[in-house]
Motif scaffolding. Structure first.
Motif, PDB file in Angstrom:
ATOM      1  N   HIS A  98       1.006  -1.210  -0.634  1.00 26.98           N
ATOM      2  CA  HIS A  98      -0.236   0.528  -0.296  1.00 26.98           C
ATOM      3  C   HIS A  98       0.830   1.229  -0.378  1.00 26.98           C
ATOM      4  CE1 HIS A  98      -3.974   2.066   0.685  1.00 26.98           C
ATOM      5  NE2 HIS A  98      -3.315   3.296   1.759  1.00 26.98           N
ATOM      6  N   SER A 143       2.477   1.595  -3.046  1.00 26.08           N
ATOM      7  CA  SER A 143       1.748   2.482  -4.890  1.00 26.08           C
ATOM      8  C   SER A 143       1.379   3.702  -4.199  1.00 26.08           C
ATOM      9  CB  SER A 143       0.461   1.229  -4.088  1.00 26.08           C
ATOM     10  OG  SER A 143      -0.990   1.601  -4.906  1.00 26.08           O
ATOM     11  N   PHE A 144       1.069   4.135  -3.060  1.00 23.75           N
ATOM     12  CA  PHE A 144       1.239   5.600  -2.767  1.00 23.75           C
ATOM     13  C   PHE A 144       2.436   6.100  -3.088  1.00 23.75           C
ATOM     14  CE2 PHE A 144      -2.652   5.269  -0.402  1.00 23.75           C
ATOM     15  CZ  PHE A 144      -2.896   6.408  -0.087  1.00 23.75           C
ATOM     16  N   ASP A 184       1.927   4.679  -8.209  1.00 20.67           N
ATOM     17  CA  ASP A 184       0.299   4.507  -8.575  1.00 20.67           C
ATOM     18  C   ASP A 184       0.425   6.010  -8.406  1.00 20.67           C
ATOM     19  OD1 ASP A 184       1.219   1.884  -9.015  1.00 20.67           O
ATOM     20  OD2 ASP A 184       0.557   1.886  -7.466  1.00 20.67           O
ATOM     21  N   PRO A 211      -4.126   7.694  -8.421  1.00 21.00           N
ATOM     22  CA  PRO A 211      -4.732   7.817  -7.881  1.00 21.00           C
ATOM     23  C   PRO A 211      -5.556   6.324  -8.924  1.00 21.00           C
ATOM     24  CG  PRO A 211      -4.386   9.705  -7.471  1.00 21.00           C
ATOM     25  CD  PRO A 211      -3.409   9.983  -8.631  1.00 21.00           C
ATOM     26  N   GLN A 253      -4.816   4.263 -10.761  1.00 25.14           N
ATOM     27  CA  GLN A 253      -3.595   3.273 -10.562  1.00 25.14           C
ATOM     28  C   GLN A 253      -4.543   2.485  -9.330  1.00 25.14           C
ATOM     29  OE1 GLN A 253      -2.524   1.593 -13.512  1.00 25.14           O
ATOM     30  NE2 GLN A 253      -2.934  -0.302 -12.576  1.00 25.14           N
ATOM     31  N   ARG A 254      -4.400   3.105  -8.257  1.00 26.58           N
ATOM     32  CA  ARG A 254      -4.993   2.241  -7.113  1.00 26.58           C
ATOM     33  C   ARG A 254      -5.692   2.461  -7.056  1.00 26.58           C
ATOM     34  NH1 ARG A 254      -2.056   7.051  -5.201  1.00 26.58           N
ATOM     35  NH2 ARG A 254      -3.178   8.518  -3.995  1.00 26.58           N
ATOM     36  N   TYR A 255      -7.084   2.426  -7.311  1.00 25.28           N
ATOM     37  CA  TYR A 255      -8.068   1.854  -7.640  1.00 25.28           C
ATOM     38  C   TYR A 255      -8.197   0.760  -7.951  1.00 25.28           C
ATOM     39  CZ  TYR A 255     -13.443   1.752  -8.051  1.00 25.28           C
ATOM     40  OH  TYR A 255     -14.491   2.312  -8.002  1.00 25.28           O
ATOM     41  N   ASN A 266      -6.127  -1.498  -8.818  1.00 18.07           N
ATOM     42  CA  ASN A 266      -5.879  -2.284  -8.315  1.00 18.07           C
ATOM     43  C   ASN A 266      -6.816  -3.138  -6.971  1.00 18.07           C
ATOM     44  OD1 ASN A 266      -3.450  -1.808  -9.328  1.00 18.07           O
ATOM     45  ND2 ASN A 266      -2.072  -0.682  -7.804  1.00 18.07           N
ATOM     46  N   LEU A 309      -7.853   5.228  -0.435  1.00 15.82           N
ATOM     47  CA  LEU A 309      -7.073   5.922  -1.826  1.00 15.82           C
ATOM     48  C   LEU A 309      -5.908   6.569  -1.559  1.00 15.82           C
ATOM     49  CD1 LEU A 309      -9.389   4.468  -4.019  1.00 15.82           C
ATOM     50  CD2 LEU A 309      -7.069   3.064  -4.033  1.00 15.82           C
TER      51      LEU A 309
END
Length: 191
Positions: A137, A140-141, A144, A146, A148-150, A152, A173
């Motif tokens: 996580h 990802s911050f 990636d 936002p 792309q985080r969603y 994922n 997110l």
């Protein structure tokens, strides 16, 4: 609750029964705080039914760090293991059935089973899996967007999308609910 785990642990029935007696079952409503930020964690929770989020307050804004569902355990591990004040709040986001064990009881059990490699390894894996989730996580911050985080989250943890209110997903997110709505709208239009 514990019957489903019985055949996974190589211990005799008498010892198993004594361990199970250390757990307490509670039924609690949505928005029940199980641990406050700054409190020393003395309980480990296992979810029979429901959903729990872990979050912290950042200058008046809730930032969600993790979600937990059925058959997962949750505690403020740093606080639980090292007796530090908890940096997070643990709170239900659905009506839940939770089993909890006090740290003293868990410590006694861990001391007794540490010589059983299978059990020791399962516990170590459980802690490393949570650490791995934190690291994934966090990375990802950094790398990636936002959106792309969603994406994922949809791919890797669809139960979050299905069960968790949108404002908690946005918090997880690191975006506003308005931004999350824009992302969802954009994805619908791009299909």
């Amino acid at each position: 609750m514990f019957d489903q785990f019985r055949n996974k642990f190589p211990i005799d029935d008498e010892r198993w029964s004594s361990y199970i007696k250390c757990f307490n079952r509670i039924e609690i409503p949505t928005k029940t705080v199980l641990l406050e930020e700054g409190e020393i964690s003395k309980k480990l929770f296992i979810i029979e039914k429901g959903c729990i989020r872990v979050w912290f307050n950042n200058n008046g804004k809730d930032l969600t760090t993790q979600f937990f569902f059925e058959n997962q355990s949750v505690a403020s591990i740093e606080s639980f293991m090292k007796k530090f004040p908890s940096p997070v709040v643990i709170e239900t986001i659905e009506p839940s059935i939770i089993w909890w064990i006090h740290k003293d009881d868990l410590d006694k059990i861990l001391e007794e089973i540490k010589e059983i490699p299978e059990l020791r390894d399962r516990l170590i894996n459980m802690f490393f899996e949570r650490t791995f989730d934190y690291m994934k996580h966090f990375v990802s911050f950094i790398k990636d967007s936002p959106i792309q985080r969603y994406l994922n989250l949809i791919k890797e943890r669809p139960q979050v999308i299905q069960r968790v209110p949108q404002h908690y997903i946005a918090s997880y997110l690191g975006i506003s609910t308005v931004h999350l709505s824009r992302i969802k709208s954009k994805l619908v239009h791009n299909k």
